[in-house]
Design a protein around this motif. Structure first.
Motif, mmCIF file in Angstrom:
data_model
loop_
_atom_site.group_PDB
_atom_site.id
_atom_site.type_symbol
_atom_site.label_atom_id
_atom_site.label_comp_id
_atom_site.label_asym_id
_atom_site.label_seq_id
_atom_site.Cartn_x
_atom_site.Cartn_y
_atom_site.Cartn_z
ATOM 1 N N ASP A 36 0.873 -1.178 0.000
ATOM 2 C CA ASP A 36 0.000 0.000 0.000
ATOM 3 C C ASP A 36 0.910 1.228 0.000
ATOM 4 O O ASP A 36 1.693 1.382 -0.903
ATOM 5 N N GLN A 37 0.866 2.046 1.023
ATOM 6 C CA GLN A 37 1.743 3.218 1.067
ATOM 7 C C GLN A 37 2.774 3.120 2.187
ATOM 8 O O GLN A 37 3.441 4.099 2.504
ATOM 9 N N ALA A 38 2.914 1.942 2.767
ATOM 10 C CA ALA A 38 3.857 1.734 3.867
ATOM 11 C C ALA A 38 5.103 1.013 3.354
ATOM 12 O O ALA A 38 5.003 0.000 2.665
ATOM 13 N N VAL A 39 6.273 1.536 3.717
ATOM 14 C CA VAL A 39 7.522 0.895 3.303
ATOM 15 C C VAL A 39 7.816 -0.276 4.233
ATOM 16 O O VAL A 39 7.585 -0.215 5.443
ATOM 17 N N GLN A 40 8.275 -1.365 3.636
ATOM 18 C CA GLN A 40 8.677 -2.565 4.375
ATOM 19 C C GLN A 40 10.159 -2.784 4.114
ATOM 20 O O GLN A 40 10.646 -2.500 3.017
#
Length: 64
Positions: A36-40
């Motif tokens: 989504d819009q979260a960096v991993q």
């Protein structure tokens, strides 16, 4: 495989495109990708990674 900072890779078993952010001391690399819009971020062994050709910005892939 030559792993370099900024390389676009994916896991040999599949998964999202990732960018190599950091090279470790034990034949591993820290990769980053978005969900989504979260960096991993996670560390992976070099042998588990394969190089990929990154998509070009602004070019839409057309399915046949």
């Amino acid at each position: 495989m030559q792993v370099m900072l900024g390389s676009v890779v994916s896991l040999m078993s599949g998964g999202p495109l990732m960018t190599v952010e950091e090279l470790g001391e034990h034949a591993d690399a820290r990769c980053a990708w978005f969900v989504d819009q979260a960096v991993q971020r996670e560390w992976f062994a070099w042998v588990a990674l394969q190089p990929q050709v990154p998509p070009k910005a602004g070019v839409k892939k057309v399915e046949k």
